[in-house]
Design an enzyme around this catalytic site. Sequence first.
Site, PDB file in Angstrom:
ATOM      1  N   ARG A   1       0.803  -1.226   0.000  1.00  0.00           N
ATOM      2  CA  ARG A   1       0.000   0.000   0.000  1.00  0.00           C
ATOM      3  C   ARG A   1       0.841   1.283   0.000  1.00  0.00           C
ATOM      4  O   ARG A   1       0.313   2.374  -0.168  1.00  0.00           O
ATOM      5  CB  ARG A   1      -0.953  -0.002   1.202  1.00  0.00           C
ATOM      6  CG  ARG A   1      -2.191  -0.851   0.949  1.00  0.00           C
ATOM      7  CD  ARG A   1      -3.157  -0.748   2.086  1.00  0.00           C
ATOM      8  NE  ARG A   1      -2.760  -1.560   3.217  1.00  0.00           N
ATOM      9  CZ  ARG A   1      -3.100  -1.303   4.480  1.00  0.00           C
ATOM     10  NH1 ARG A   1      -3.813  -0.231   4.769  1.00  0.00           N
ATOM     11  NH2 ARG A   1      -2.720  -2.102   5.452  1.00  0.00           N
TER      12      ARG A   1
ATOM     13  N   GLY B   1       4.636 -15.396   5.824  1.00  0.00           N
ATOM     14  CA  GLY B   1       3.978 -15.014   7.069  1.00  0.00           C
ATOM     15  C   GLY B   1       4.972 -14.721   8.184  1.00  0.00           C
ATOM     16  O   GLY B   1       6.160 -15.015   8.082  1.00  0.00           O
TER      17      GLY B   1
ATOM     18  N   ASP C   1       8.091  -1.888  10.815  1.00  0.00           N
ATOM     19  CA  ASP C   1       7.217  -0.798  10.379  1.00  0.00           C
ATOM     20  C   ASP C   1       6.497  -0.112  11.538  1.00  0.00           C
ATOM     21  O   ASP C   1       5.505   0.573  11.325  1.00  0.00           O
ATOM     22  CB  ASP C   1       6.211  -1.311   9.340  1.00  0.00           C
ATOM     23  CG  ASP C   1       5.244  -2.346   9.903  1.00  0.00           C
ATOM     24  OD1 ASP C   1       5.438  -2.776  11.056  1.00  0.00           O
ATOM     25  OD2 ASP C   1       4.298  -2.709   9.183  1.00  0.00           O
TER      26      ASP C   1
ATOM     27  N   TYR D   1      28.888  36.761  -2.781  1.00  0.00           N
ATOM     28  CA  TYR D   1      29.258  35.352  -2.828  1.00  0.00           C
ATOM     29  C   TYR D   1      30.678  35.230  -2.304  1.00  0.00           C
ATOM     30  O   TYR D   1      31.622  35.800  -2.874  1.00  0.00           O
ATOM     31  CB  TYR D   1      29.176  34.782  -4.257  1.00  0.00           C
ATOM     32  CG  TYR D   1      29.791  33.400  -4.296  1.00  0.00           C
ATOM     33  CD1 TYR D   1      29.228  32.377  -3.533  1.00  0.00           C
ATOM     34  CD2 TYR D   1      30.949  33.128  -5.016  1.00  0.00           C
ATOM     35  CE1 TYR D   1      29.804  31.106  -3.496  1.00  0.00           C
ATOM     36  CE2 TYR D   1      31.531  31.866  -4.991  1.00  0.00           C
ATOM     37  CZ  TYR D   1      30.953  30.868  -4.224  1.00  0.00           C
ATOM     38  OH  TYR D   1      31.528  29.626  -4.176  1.00  0.00           O
TER      39      TYR D   1
ATOM     40  N   ASN E   1      35.036  44.392   6.531  1.00  0.00           N
ATOM     41  CA  ASN E   1      33.766  44.806   5.960  1.00  0.00           C
ATOM     42  C   ASN E   1      33.707  44.385   4.487  1.00  0.00           C
ATOM     43  O   ASN E   1      34.537  44.799   3.684  1.00  0.00           O
ATOM     44  CB  ASN E   1      33.588  46.322   6.072  1.00  0.00           C
ATOM     45  CG  ASN E   1      32.163  46.724   5.702  1.00  0.00           C
ATOM     46  OD1 ASN E   1      31.264  46.682   6.536  1.00  0.00           O
ATOM     47  ND2 ASN E   1      31.966  47.086   4.441  1.00  0.00           N
TER      48      ASN E   1
HETATM   49  C1  UD1 Z   1       0.431  -8.480  12.385  1.00  0.00           C
HETATM   50  C2  UD1 Z   1      -0.121  -9.537  13.353  1.00  0.00           C
HETATM   51  C3  UD1 Z   1      -1.363  -9.019  14.029  1.00  0.00           C
HETATM   52  C4  UD1 Z   1      -1.060  -7.699  14.721  1.00  0.00           C
HETATM   53  C5  UD1 Z   1      -0.453  -6.688  13.733  1.00  0.00           C
HETATM   54  C6  UD1 Z   1       0.025  -5.478  14.483  1.00  0.00           C
HETATM   55  C7  UD1 Z   1       0.395 -11.678  12.300  1.00  0.00           C
HETATM   56  C8  UD1 Z   1      -0.113 -12.829  11.532  1.00  0.00           C
HETATM   57  N1  UD1 Z   1      -0.454 -10.717  12.588  1.00  0.00           N
HETATM   58  O1  UD1 Z   1      -0.524  -8.306  11.368  1.00  0.00           O
HETATM   59  O2  UD1 Z   1      -1.825  -9.968  14.992  1.00  0.00           O
HETATM   60  O3  UD1 Z   1      -2.248  -7.173  15.281  1.00  0.00           O
HETATM   61  O4  UD1 Z   1       0.690  -7.267  13.094  1.00  0.00           O
HETATM   62  O5  UD1 Z   1       0.467  -4.510  13.573  1.00  0.00           O
HETATM   63  O6  UD1 Z   1       1.565 -11.670  12.686  1.00  0.00           O
HETATM   64  N2  UD1 Z   1       6.628  -9.769   7.800  1.00  0.00           N
HETATM   65  C9  UD1 Z   1       7.713 -10.507   7.352  1.00  0.00           C
HETATM   66  N3  UD1 Z   1       7.485 -11.611   6.591  1.00  0.00           N
HETATM   67  C10 UD1 Z   1       6.240 -12.042   6.264  1.00  0.00           C
HETATM   68  C11 UD1 Z   1       5.144 -11.276   6.717  1.00  0.00           C
HETATM   69  C12 UD1 Z   1       5.372 -10.158   7.494  1.00  0.00           C
HETATM   70  O7  UD1 Z   1       8.854 -10.160   7.630  1.00  0.00           O
HETATM   71  O8  UD1 Z   1       6.143 -13.056   5.579  1.00  0.00           O
HETATM   72  C13 UD1 Z   1       6.890  -8.580   8.621  1.00  0.00           C
HETATM   73  C14 UD1 Z   1       6.383  -7.308   7.971  1.00  0.00           C
HETATM   74  O9  UD1 Z   1       7.390  -6.715   7.179  1.00  0.00           O
HETATM   75  C15 UD1 Z   1       6.030  -6.449   9.182  1.00  0.00           C
HETATM   76  C16 UD1 Z   1       5.647  -7.458  10.249  1.00  0.00           C
HETATM   77  O10 UD1 Z   1       6.178  -8.699   9.827  1.00  0.00           O
HETATM   78  O11 UD1 Z   1       7.148  -5.707   9.638  1.00  0.00           O
HETATM   79  C17 UD1 Z   1       4.123  -7.579  10.401  1.00  0.00           C
HETATM   80  O12 UD1 Z   1       3.594  -8.031   9.179  1.00  0.00           O
HETATM   81  P1  UD1 Z   1       2.253  -7.477   8.560  1.00  0.00           P
HETATM   82  O13 UD1 Z   1       1.985  -8.154   7.275  1.00  0.00           O
HETATM   83  O14 UD1 Z   1       2.265  -6.000   8.566  1.00  0.00           O
HETATM   84  O15 UD1 Z   1       1.224  -8.058   9.636  1.00  0.00           O
HETATM   85  P2  UD1 Z   1      -0.211  -7.511   9.976  1.00  0.00           P
HETATM   86  O16 UD1 Z   1      -1.188  -8.026   8.986  1.00  0.00           O
HETATM   87  O17 UD1 Z   1      -0.155  -6.072  10.213  1.00  0.00           O
HETATM   88 CA    CA Z   2       1.436  -4.257   9.798  1.00  0.00          CA
END
Ligand code: UD1
Ligand code: CA
Length: 460
Positions: free
Chosen positions: A16, A80, A105, A368, A379
Amino acid sequence: MPEIHIVVLAAGKGTRMKSAVPKVLHQVCGLPMIEHVLRSGDALGPASTTVVVGHGADLVRDKLATRPSVSVVVQEPQLGTGHALLQAEQPLAGRRGTLVVLSGDAPLLRPGTLERLVDTHTAKGAAATVLTASVADPTGYGRIVRQDGAIVSIVEHRDASAEIRRIGEINSSIYAFDLEPLFAALRSIGSENAQGEYYLPDLVRLYRKRGLGVETVVLDDPSEILGVNSRSELAVVSAHLRDRKNEELMAAGVTIVDPAGTWIEPDVSVGPDSVLHPGVYLQGRTTIGARCELQSSVRIVDSVLGDDVFVNSFCVIVESRVRSAARIGPFAHLRPQSDVGEGARVGNFVELKKTVLGRGSKANHLAYLGDATIGEKVNIGAGTITCNYDGVSKNPTIIEDGAFIGSDSQLVAPVRIGQGAYVAAGSSITRDVPAGALGIARGTQVNKEGWVERRKSRKT
Ligand code: UD1
Ligand code: CA
């Protein structure tokens, strides 16, 4: 206290953001988002820090080169948050103690909050401790499900029933884990959910089933876990950090006339009784002394100002030094390696580059001054230009103490104006002017008496 290790999850794409730049490298108040996260982790004095990267891995790795103690692991593909943490198994092999998991983030987390998370985790001897927050709008977040007050599971918004969606307590995605059972347990997490991903929060249900202790720490200030998923959230989070910095400075005795319109980056310091007017922007490693006044729309980058300095509106000062009681502007430009002496004056439309302007010297209008070393009480008249560039190299100009440079003069470098010497207005100085001498280098004026009348009579 057990040893502390940190893992930052930062492999996500940040779809996004609609950006070619990985999300965690976007700047928040002058620092990449991930730098804020790492700094909050630093406060725990970790034995190791690992960042999990994926999208834009090379760019993130390059940025992290400034922190050689940080290990970088790549998660590819991104399956994930549970799968992401599993990638850190190798750098943590053989380590014991507490693992703190942070999100790349979420740059608003306060170091004190992490200390509280680790303290509770340690005191309770938990296998996992989740940082949670109660928020007015929990849409999109994982919900904390409790039984008899104790956490039993975290359910992602997309997987949640209507009843669970009514829960206002959410998962921050910030955790403390005991390293010992962690990686084996992570491997047994499944991906049977709405996104088909390996969810790190599923560890909570798994641990409870196995009788391992899971605790929670509830945030006092829920804004600390605000994450950045879009440009709009980037602006919201930036404004929070701006407010924090401004509050800190105001508490320490700095007047900020319009805090919403004054941006001061984290590494900047400002002395007491200084006054910052609307639109002041202080960046990088800038230090402002006491009792300074920065008028509206002044931008200062990586510079040092002494005490009692006055900077009038619309000045830009970069990598320079301005000593006490000097006055700058309006509309002045100090480029890198300039040094304005005590009580000196740099007025409107004056540009300095790599120039020392000595104590009490004045360049009040339209000049300059580049590659110049200017002594005390000199001066510099309006319209003075150091011709420092001959098309091939940059050449120095030296102006000794007490010299007077008449208006609209060009000093063709390399050239030296001796102590107390005068340069007549409108001169093009190509040779040194000795101390105490007057240098004149301009066409001699000729007045033709009666010329106007004679011209008129020619026409008739
Ligand atoms: C996640 C949590 C959620 C929580 C929310 C808070 C999970 C499944 N869910 O959701 O419970 O309320 O954060 O903001 O964890 N990332 C990776 N690799 C991946 C996926 C994500 O490194 O494969 C990292 C992202 O870069 C980010 C963090 O993990 O820094 C969280 O991932 P994001 O996809 O933002 O999770 P949310 O859906 O926000
Ligand atoms: Ca997030």
